[in-house]
Design a protein around this motif. Structure first.
Motif, PDB file in Angstrom:
ATOM      1  N   GLU A  32       0.736  -1.251  -0.004  1.00  0.00           N
ATOM      2  CA  GLU A  32      -0.100  -0.032  -0.155  1.00  0.00           C
ATOM      3  C   GLU A  32       0.865   1.102  -0.085  1.00  0.00           C
ATOM      4  O   GLU A  32       0.408   2.202  -0.735  1.00  0.00           O
ATOM      5  CB  GLU A  32      -0.968   0.040   1.203  1.00  0.00           C
ATOM      6  CG  GLU A  32      -2.078   1.283   1.183  1.00  0.00           C
ATOM      7  CD  GLU A  32      -3.141   0.864   1.904  1.00  0.00           C
ATOM      8  OE1 GLU A  32      -4.041   1.911   1.985  1.00  0.00           O
ATOM      9  OE2 GLU A  32      -3.166   0.165   2.853  1.00  0.00           O
ATOM     10  N   PRO A  33       2.016   1.346   0.811  1.00  0.00           N
ATOM     11  CA  PRO A  33       2.612   2.556   0.523  1.00  0.00           C
ATOM     12  C   PRO A  33       3.108   3.182  -0.700  1.00  0.00           C
ATOM     13  O   PRO A  33       3.171   4.342  -1.037  1.00  0.00           O
ATOM     14  CB  PRO A  33       4.076   2.381   1.572  1.00  0.00           C
ATOM     15  CG  PRO A  33       3.626   1.122   2.572  1.00  0.00           C
ATOM     16  CD  PRO A  33       2.449   0.495   1.604  1.00  0.00           C
ATOM     17  N   THR A  34       3.437   2.087  -1.861  1.00  0.00           N
ATOM     18  CA  THR A  34       3.838   2.293  -2.962  1.00  0.00           C
ATOM     19  C   THR A  34       2.727   2.004  -3.981  1.00  0.00           C
ATOM     20  O   THR A  34       2.739   2.387  -5.251  1.00  0.00           O
ATOM     21  CB  THR A  34       5.176   1.745  -3.592  1.00  0.00           C
ATOM     22  OG1 THR A  34       4.800   0.400  -3.448  1.00  0.00           O
ATOM     23  CG2 THR A  34       6.232   2.176  -2.501  1.00  0.00           C
ATOM     24  N   PHE A  35       1.328   1.503  -3.510  1.00  0.00           N
ATOM     25  CA  PHE A  35       0.340   1.278  -4.447  1.00  0.00           C
ATOM     26  C   PHE A  35       0.748   0.250  -5.374  1.00  0.00           C
ATOM     27  O   PHE A  35       0.191   0.077  -6.626  1.00  0.00           O
ATOM     28  CB  PHE A  35      -0.243   2.498  -4.864  1.00  0.00           C
ATOM     29  CG  PHE A  35      -0.683   3.670  -3.801  1.00  0.00           C
ATOM     30  CD1 PHE A  35      -1.885   3.424  -3.122  1.00  0.00           C
ATOM     31  CD2 PHE A  35       0.212   4.757  -3.928  1.00  0.00           C
ATOM     32  CE1 PHE A  35      -2.136   4.279  -2.357  1.00  0.00           C
ATOM     33  CE2 PHE A  35      -0.040   5.671  -2.887  1.00  0.00           C
ATOM     34  CZ  PHE A  35      -1.078   5.517  -1.934  1.00  0.00           C
ATOM     35  N   ASP A  95       8.941   4.293  -8.620  1.00  0.00           N
ATOM     36  CA  ASP A  95       8.167   4.455  -7.496  1.00  0.00           C
ATOM     37  C   ASP A  95       8.165   3.446  -6.444  1.00  0.00           C
ATOM     38  O   ASP A  95       7.807   3.659  -5.448  1.00  0.00           O
ATOM     39  CB  ASP A  95       6.466   4.493  -7.866  1.00  0.00           C
ATOM     40  CG  ASP A  95       6.146   3.358  -8.617  1.00  0.00           C
ATOM     41  OD1 ASP A  95       6.790   2.344  -8.724  1.00  0.00           O
ATOM     42  OD2 ASP A  95       5.010   3.550  -9.420  1.00  0.00           O
ATOM     43  N   HIS A  96       9.015   2.496  -6.717  1.00  0.00           N
ATOM     44  CA  HIS A  96       9.492   1.665  -5.437  1.00  0.00           C
ATOM     45  C   HIS A  96      10.714   0.873  -6.059  1.00  0.00           C
ATOM     46  O   HIS A  96      11.012   0.763  -7.141  1.00  0.00           O
ATOM     47  CB  HIS A  96       8.434   0.543  -5.403  1.00  0.00           C
ATOM     48  CG  HIS A  96       8.434  -0.458  -6.493  1.00  0.00           C
ATOM     49  ND1 HIS A  96       7.431  -0.152  -7.502  1.00  0.00           N
ATOM     50  CD2 HIS A  96       8.967  -1.802  -6.718  1.00  0.00           C
ATOM     51  CE1 HIS A  96       7.355  -1.318  -8.186  1.00  0.00           C
ATOM     52  NE2 HIS A  96       8.621  -2.207  -7.804  1.00  0.00           N
ATOM     53  N   LEU A  97      11.536   0.406  -5.072  1.00  0.00           N
ATOM     54  CA  LEU A  97      12.721  -0.371  -5.203  1.00  0.00           C
ATOM     55  C   LEU A  97      12.452  -1.739  -5.582  1.00  0.00           C
ATOM     56  O   LEU A  97      11.557  -2.193  -4.809  1.00  0.00           O
ATOM     57  CB  LEU A  97      13.534  -0.217  -4.067  1.00  0.00           C
ATOM     58  CG  LEU A  97      14.443   1.082  -3.839  1.00  0.00           C
ATOM     59  CD1 LEU A  97      13.512   2.369  -3.726  1.00  0.00           C
ATOM     60  CD2 LEU A  97      15.524   0.949  -2.828  1.00  0.00           C
ATOM     61  N   PHE A 222      -3.750  -8.298 -15.165  1.00  0.00           N
ATOM     62  CA  PHE A 222      -3.333  -8.087 -13.890  1.00  0.00           C
ATOM     63  C   PHE A 222      -2.388  -6.857 -13.942  1.00  0.00           C
ATOM     64  O   PHE A 222      -1.284  -6.658 -14.790  1.00  0.00           O
ATOM     65  CB  PHE A 222      -2.364  -9.073 -13.303  1.00  0.00           C
ATOM     66  CG  PHE A 222      -3.185 -10.343 -13.101  1.00  0.00           C
ATOM     67  CD1 PHE A 222      -3.965 -10.551 -11.996  1.00  0.00           C
ATOM     68  CD2 PHE A 222      -3.504 -11.358 -14.182  1.00  0.00           C
ATOM     69  CE1 PHE A 222      -4.914 -11.763 -11.733  1.00  0.00           C
ATOM     70  CE2 PHE A 222      -4.416 -12.706 -14.185  1.00  0.00           C
ATOM     71  CZ  PHE A 222      -5.127 -12.571 -12.591  1.00  0.00           C
ATOM     72  N   LEU A 223      -2.696  -5.782 -13.065  1.00  0.00           N
ATOM     73  CA  LEU A 223      -2.202  -4.429 -12.926  1.00  0.00           C
ATOM     74  C   LEU A 223      -1.000  -4.327 -11.994  1.00  0.00           C
ATOM     75  O   LEU A 223      -1.057  -5.018 -10.981  1.00  0.00           O
ATOM     76  CB  LEU A 223      -3.152  -3.292 -12.905  1.00  0.00           C
ATOM     77  CG  LEU A 223      -4.290  -3.584 -13.884  1.00  0.00           C
ATOM     78  CD1 LEU A 223      -5.544  -2.606 -13.562  1.00  0.00           C
ATOM     79  CD2 LEU A 223      -3.969  -3.503 -15.294  1.00  0.00           C
ATOM     80  N   CYS A 224      -0.017  -3.549 -12.407  1.00  0.00           N
ATOM     81  CA  CYS A 224       1.001  -3.087 -11.300  1.00  0.00           C
ATOM     82  C   CYS A 224       0.801  -2.245 -10.206  1.00  0.00           C
ATOM     83  O   CYS A 224       1.352  -2.190  -9.291  1.00  0.00           O
ATOM     84  CB  CYS A 224       2.208  -2.848 -12.065  1.00  0.00           C
ATOM     85  SG  CYS A 224       3.754  -2.614 -11.094  1.00  0.00           S
ATOM     86  N   HIS A 225      -0.440  -1.245 -10.448  1.00  0.00           N
ATOM     87  CA  HIS A 225      -0.664  -0.321  -9.474  1.00  0.00           C
ATOM     88  C   HIS A 225      -2.146  -0.019  -9.399  1.00  0.00           C
ATOM     89  O   HIS A 225      -2.887  -0.427 -10.381  1.00  0.00           O
ATOM     90  CB  HIS A 225       0.166   1.127  -9.845  1.00  0.00           C
ATOM     91  CG  HIS A 225       1.559   1.010  -9.630  1.00  0.00           C
ATOM     92  ND1 HIS A 225       2.181   0.989  -8.628  1.00  0.00           N
ATOM     93  CD2 HIS A 225       2.276   1.054 -10.808  1.00  0.00           C
ATOM     94  CE1 HIS A 225       3.537   1.078  -8.808  1.00  0.00           C
ATOM     95  NE2 HIS A 225       3.583   1.277 -10.153  1.00  0.00           N
ATOM     96  N   ASP A 226      -2.812   0.441  -8.234  1.00  0.00           N
ATOM     97  CA  ASP A 226      -3.981   0.833  -8.188  1.00  0.00           C
ATOM     98  C   ASP A 226      -3.883   2.035  -7.036  1.00  0.00           C
ATOM     99  O   ASP A 226      -3.351   1.946  -6.019  1.00  0.00           O
ATOM    100  CB  ASP A 226      -5.141  -0.377  -7.798  1.00  0.00           C
ATOM    101  CG  ASP A 226      -6.495   0.293  -7.946  1.00  0.00           C
ATOM    102  OD1 ASP A 226      -6.848   0.832  -8.841  1.00  0.00           O
ATOM    103  OD2 ASP A 226      -7.065   0.252  -6.837  1.00  0.00           O
ATOM    104  N   TYR A 227      -4.816   3.052  -7.430  1.00  0.00           N
ATOM    105  CA  TYR A 227      -4.876   4.101  -6.502  1.00  0.00           C
ATOM    106  C   TYR A 227      -6.198   4.412  -5.966  1.00  0.00           C
ATOM    107  O   TYR A 227      -6.530   5.345  -5.428  1.00  0.00           O
ATOM    108  CB  TYR A 227      -4.216   5.508  -7.194  1.00  0.00           C
ATOM    109  CG  TYR A 227      -2.910   5.128  -7.589  1.00  0.00           C
ATOM    110  CD1 TYR A 227      -1.550   5.268  -6.933  1.00  0.00           C
ATOM    111  CD2 TYR A 227      -2.608   4.790  -9.062  1.00  0.00           C
ATOM    112  CE1 TYR A 227      -0.368   5.144  -7.379  1.00  0.00           C
ATOM    113  CE2 TYR A 227      -1.506   4.432  -9.477  1.00  0.00           C
ATOM    114  CZ  TYR A 227      -0.290   4.637  -8.912  1.00  0.00           C
ATOM    115  OH  TYR A 227       0.883   4.410  -9.351  1.00  0.00           O
TER     116      TYR A 227
END
Length: 308
Positions: A32-35, A95-97, A222-227
């Motif tokens: 959740e911190p990087t969605f 947006d993330h490591l 399947f998606l990599c992010h959701d906000y």
């Protein structure tokens, strides 16, 4: 002209629908911190698996890191008695490591990304004033994938698709009947990825999405992010090509390229940079490895000493 990789991916999805190829099992892990959503996709018969878009947790305020998200993947792999064949990146995330090296150490498997990572390495090698010791040839990865390349996850084929636009190096992966889009698309009610990073191009993104929308309607996406789109209370990351093609708020059927590019350009101008963009890119262009420390200079991210 026939788009052979898309034709092959379509035939592959149809084969799953007919039962001549079995469908992969997909397990999602949400940070959740990087969605960000990471995935373990596996062949239920052979227990072979791939990990897609892993997260190395990094708290921006404190500079502290942890492998909590990666450890959840490791626990799942152990509980399901899976063997990891591949650790895949859809692109060099801003947006993330990536936790790829940690997962590779614990689980094995080969690390792969699109061949155009070299373009991203060249761009950000200049941005970060990297010296000649930083290789810009993608050699930090075990395999560089071209459009149409095929890997195997047990008995289930994976077809790699080059889908530039968000960055010049973005890849999507079709595993059986499951499409992993990376940052190319979001849920239908949220839309599409930004294109304002160096090397991004809204025209290219439009064409990449239209290409993916040629896949069968029943293709699982399947998606990599959701906000969370406005009016939606829950996070979501699975949909279908039919839903994306008919209902995506940015790029559904009937939206022309010029219309999309105008929307995307205007929208991108209002967006702030991801808060982890500097550490994320420094690490991710190195396949998840930390940059070497410098005696003089502060261009690299600062992490706890025991991680340097």
């Amino acid at each position: 002209m026939t788009d052979t990789p898309i034709a092959n991916a379509t035939a592959q999805v149809d084969a799953v629908m007919r039962g001549s190829i079995h469908a992969p099992q997909v397990t999602a892990f949400f940070d959740e911190p990087t969605f960000t959503i990471s995935y373990v996709v596996s062949d239920p018969l052979t227990r072979q698996a791939a990990v897609i878009d892993s997260v190395w947790n990094f708290d921006h305020a404190s500079g502290r890191t942890s492998f909590a998200s990666a450890d959840a993947i490791i626990a799942h792999v152990a509980a399901e008695r899976l063997t990891v064949a591949w650790i895949l990146e859809t692109h060099a995330h801003a947006d993330h490591l990536s936790a790829a090296p940690y997962l590779q150490e614990k689980l094995g498997g080969k690390l792969a990304i699109g061949r155009n990572i070299t373009t991203v390495q060249n761009v950000f090698g200049k941005v970060f004033n990297e010296g000649t010791e930083f290789a810009r040839d993608g050699s930090q990865f075990d395999r560089l994938l071209d459009d149409g390349d095929t890997l195997m996850i047990g008995e289930i084929p994976l077809i790699a698709l080059h889908v530039p636009g968000h960055t010049p190096a973005d890849m999507a992966y079709v595993v059986g009947d499951a499409l992993f889009t990376g940052d190319t698309l979001f849920m239908p009610d949220y839309g599409s990825a930004r294109c304002d990073f160096p090397g991004g191009n809204a025209h290219h993104l439009y064409r990449s999405v239209r290409r993916l929308m040629q896949l069968p309607d029943a293709t699982r996406v399947f998606l990599c992010h959701d906000y969370k789109a406005p009016g939606r209370d829950d996070y979501a990351w699975e949909t279908t090509i039919l839903a994306e093609r008919t209902a995506n708020v940015h790029i559904h059927e009937g939206v022309g390229e010029d219309q999309f590019v105008a929307m995307r350009t205007t929208r991108d101008a209002t967006l702030s940079m991801p808060k982890l963009i500097l550490p994320a890119l420094q690490v991710n262009i190195r396949a998840g490895h930390l940059p070497p420390p410098e005696e003089n200079g502060v261009r690299y991210l600062k992490l706890p000493l025991d991680l340097l």
